[in-house]
Write an enzyme that holds these catalytic residues in place. Structure first.
Site, PDB file in Angstrom:
ATOM      1  N   GLY A   1       0.813  -1.219   0.000  1.00 16.14           N
ATOM      2  CA  GLY A   1       0.000   0.000   0.000  1.00 16.14           C
ATOM      3  C   GLY A   1       0.847   1.269   0.000  1.00 16.14           C
TER       4      GLY A   1
ATOM      5  N   VAL B   1      -4.747  -4.944   2.171  1.00 11.27           N
ATOM      6  CA  VAL B   1      -4.555  -5.481   3.523  1.00 11.27           C
ATOM      7  C   VAL B   1      -3.839  -6.823   3.426  1.00 11.27           C
ATOM      8  CG1 VAL B   1      -6.592  -4.297   4.437  1.00 11.27           C
ATOM      9  CG2 VAL B   1      -6.818  -6.626   3.547  1.00 11.27           C
TER      10      VAL B   1
ATOM     11  N   PHE C   1       2.879  -6.797  -8.539  1.00 11.97           N
ATOM     12  CA  PHE C   1       4.011  -7.682  -8.836  1.00 11.97           C
ATOM     13  C   PHE C   1       5.346  -7.154  -8.322  1.00 11.97           C
ATOM     14  CE2 PHE C   1       0.783  -8.639 -12.077  1.00 11.97           C
ATOM     15  CZ  PHE C   1       0.660 -10.006 -11.912  1.00 11.97           C
ATOM     16  N   LEU C   2       5.337  -6.071  -7.535  1.00 12.34           N
ATOM     17  CA  LEU C   2       6.615  -5.520  -7.073  1.00 12.34           C
ATOM     18  C   LEU C   2       7.343  -6.537  -6.205  1.00 12.34           C
ATOM     19  CD1 LEU C   2       6.674  -4.645  -3.794  1.00 12.34           C
ATOM     20  CD2 LEU C   2       5.139  -2.899  -4.610  1.00 12.34           C
TER      21      LEU C   2
ATOM     22  N   LYS D   1      -1.804 -13.809 -10.689  1.00 13.94           N
ATOM     23  CA  LYS D   1      -0.909 -13.424  -9.596  1.00 13.94           C
ATOM     24  C   LYS D   1      -0.365 -14.673  -8.895  1.00 13.94           C
ATOM     25  CE  LYS D   1       1.310 -11.389  -6.453  1.00 13.94           C
ATOM     26  NZ  LYS D   1       2.569 -10.714  -6.688  1.00 13.94           N
TER      27      LYS D   1
ATOM     28  N   CYS E   1       5.504 -13.851   0.451  1.00 16.32           N
ATOM     29  CA  CYS E   1       4.577 -14.207  -0.632  1.00 16.32           C
ATOM     30  C   CYS E   1       4.687 -15.624  -1.169  1.00 16.32           C
ATOM     31  CB  CYS E   1       4.753 -13.229  -1.783  1.00 16.32           C
ATOM     32  SG  CYS E   1       4.295 -11.553  -1.335  1.00 16.32           S
TER      33      CYS E   1
ATOM     34  N   GLN F   1       5.710 -18.768  -0.379  1.00 15.22           N
ATOM     35  CA  GLN F   1       5.138 -19.945   0.286  1.00 15.22           C
ATOM     36  C   GLN F   1       3.631 -19.783   0.496  1.00 15.22           C
ATOM     37  OE1 GLN F   1       7.275 -22.220   3.127  1.00 15.22           O
ATOM     38  NE2 GLN F   1       5.669 -22.031   4.649  1.00 15.22           N
TER      39      GLN F   1
END
Ligand code: NAD
Ligand code: UPG
Length: 461
Positions: free
Chosen positions: A13, A86, A158-159, A216, A272, A274
């Site tokens: 965010g 979130v 995707f950062l 994603k 992210c 796992q």
């Protein structure tokens, strides 16, 4: 003036909204969060996350068209576009525990949007969510709609941490999924116009909602799979005398494979990979696809294997025990240029070493002692603020994060102050093993031909 509100001022965010603000001066962007300390930090000189380039972007637009606030309801009510960013961690209890995504935070954000909205809204899924989440969100919003029109879009992020600002300034692609209805397409167009301020149109992909949500999870699964593939090869390299860097280079020259993301390591970490693969596995199982679920599960199993293989290598090399021995750990973050320790392989490695009664001394340039102690809970370790201090009097050094500064350390000085024989276990292939061997170190580098000492030690698996 278009007004954007982002719910969730975290690693995603904060940076994403700061970049939208700097690229779109005519848009007002407010990032809201229920955590007051986090918002206070975003409004201070010490931002809550370390990310190269972030300070400059935030300073350039904070107070002009970028704001951070805990007044969640006010800003949600006023916004035209609401991003929801979130956290969506793995469920730890109940149905799907250990695999499914916990959507508690998402659901409460959606309910709050429904409660406070008085005008039409575009609600954007920025968090990574299971495929079909938009359907559930739509139900929550429209059940309480009071005649308000909500359009849900999926716009996954995707950062990568450590390069977030670079990635946001020049994304490989921006993905926007929406309903295939006139209202849905109008919303897709509105979000596309925001990104079109700096992203070339050809790099903005639009799809249906489910493709965007699934892409994603698929992207992260493919990326993690590459690492597990190269890590699996690293074990075979050590057994055969092949060199994993040479193998990676050779296969990466094939343009169908490509050179990136082929670095063998002590294992992948981060909040992210796992989590998202477990989520994918769960979705496959729920859709009656156990073979597909098992295929992806293997990516995580190899990652766990790589971490325990590393610990076994350390212990077996040092006469099968590290009890009472000082082991220096250089690097605790899950990768360089971040202070984030979520799912870092260093947690498993340190726990493994402490489990064998080692005295572990940890140095990381960006992770606080408080964070390390929290991550290691019951495991007693010491945390120091200098690599040389960590290595002083140590029997072995484990390099667990590829911080640039670890390449430039004075290894002769480190050697001189260590117990002998002095070991270096390089979990990131950052040191020049040959130079270190000339100094007298016994060096283990992931996936590289083993030196004589290690060859004679019992096989590890
Ligand atoms: N970290 C990454 O690099 C990355 C990259 C791409 C996607 N993602 C995904 O983005 C999402 C967010 O990740 P993150 O790393 O930014 O998480 P984070 O934990 O850093 O931030 C989430 C924030 O949301 C806040 N929050 C939770 N519920 C709220 C509510 N109801 N109202 C207001 N604020 C609330 C929390 O206080 C927290 O500050 C996750 O789904 C993650 O998978 C993360
Ligand atoms: O060749 C490689 C590349 C990475 N890693 C490790 O893999 C983990 C993840 O690295 P990276 O992907 O660079 O960082 P993340 O911030 O976790 O980013 C991933 O996860 C994000 C959250 O979903 C996505 O947005 C990004 O596209 C995706 O790269 C780290 O522990 C790295 O050290 C390796 O071991 N070898």
């Amino acid at each position: 003036m278009v007004k954007i509100c982002c719910i969730g001022a975290g690693y995603v965010g904060g940076p994403t909204m700061a970049v939208i603000a700097i690229k779109c001066p005519a848009i007002e962007v407010v990032v809201v969060d229920i955590s007051k300390p986090r918002i206070d930090a975003w409004n201070s000189d010490t931002l809550p996350i370390y990310e190269p380039g972030l300070d400059d972007v935030v300073k350039a637009c904070r107070g002009k068209n970028l704001f951070f606030s805990t007044d969640v309801e006010k800003h949600v009510a006023e916004a035209d576009i609401i991003f929801v960013s979130v956290n969506t961690p793995t469920k730890t209890r109940g149905l799907g525990a250990g695999k499914a995504a916990d959507l508690t935070y998402w659901e409460s954000a959606a309910r709050m949007i429904a409660d406070v909205s008085k005008s039409d809204k575009i609600v954007v899924e920025k968090s990574t969510v299971p495929v079909k989440t938009a359907e559930a969100i739509e139900k929550i919003l429209t059940h309480n709609s009071k005649g308000i029109n909500y359009q849900i879009l999926s716009n996954p992020e995707f950062l990568a941490e450590g390069t977030a600002i670079e990635d946001l300034f020049k994304p490989d692609r921006v993905l926007i999924g929406g309903r295939e209805t006139p209202g849905g397409q109008k919303a897709v167009q509105a979000l596309k116009e925001v990104y079109a301020h700096w992203v070339p149109e050809a790099n903005i992909i639009t799809t249906n909602l489910w493709s965007a949500e699934l892409s994603k999870l698929a992207a992260n699964a493919f990326l993690a799979q590459r690492i597990s593939s190269v890590n699996a090869m690293s074990a075979l390299c050590e057994a055969t005398g092949a060199n994993v860097s040479e193998v990676s280079y050779a296969i990466g020259k094939d343009s169908r494979i490509g050179p990136k993301f082929l670095n063998a390591s002590v294992g992948f970490g981060g909040s992210c990979f796992q989590k998202d693969i477990l989520n994918l596995v769960y979705i496959c199982e729920c859709n009656g696809l156990p073979e597909v679920a098992n295929y992806w599960k293997q990516v995580i199993k190899i990652n766990d294997y790589q971490k325990s293989r590393f610990v076994n290598r350390v212990v077996s090399s040092m006469f099968n025990t590290v009890s009472g021995k000082k082991i220096a750990v250089l690097g605790f973050a899950f990768k360089k240029d971040t202070g984030d320790t979520r799912e870092t392989p260093a947690i498993d490695v340190c726990k493994g070493l402490v489990g064998d009664k080692a005295q572990v001394s940890i140095y990381d340039p960006q992770v606080t002692e408080e964070q390390i102690q929290r991550d290691l809970a019951m495991n007693k370790v010491s945390v120091v603020w200098d690599a040389y201090e960590a290595c002083k009097g140590a029997h072995g050094v484990c390099i667990l994060t590829e911080w640039d500064e670890f390449k430039k350390l004075d290894y002769q000085k480190i050697f001189d102050n260590m117990q002998k024989p002095a070991f270096v276990f390089d979990g990131r292939n950052v040191v020049d093993a040959e130079k270190l061997r000339e100094m007298g170190f016994i060096v283990y580098s992931i996936g590289k031909p083993l030196d004589g000492w290690l060859k004679d030690m019992p096989a590890v698996a």
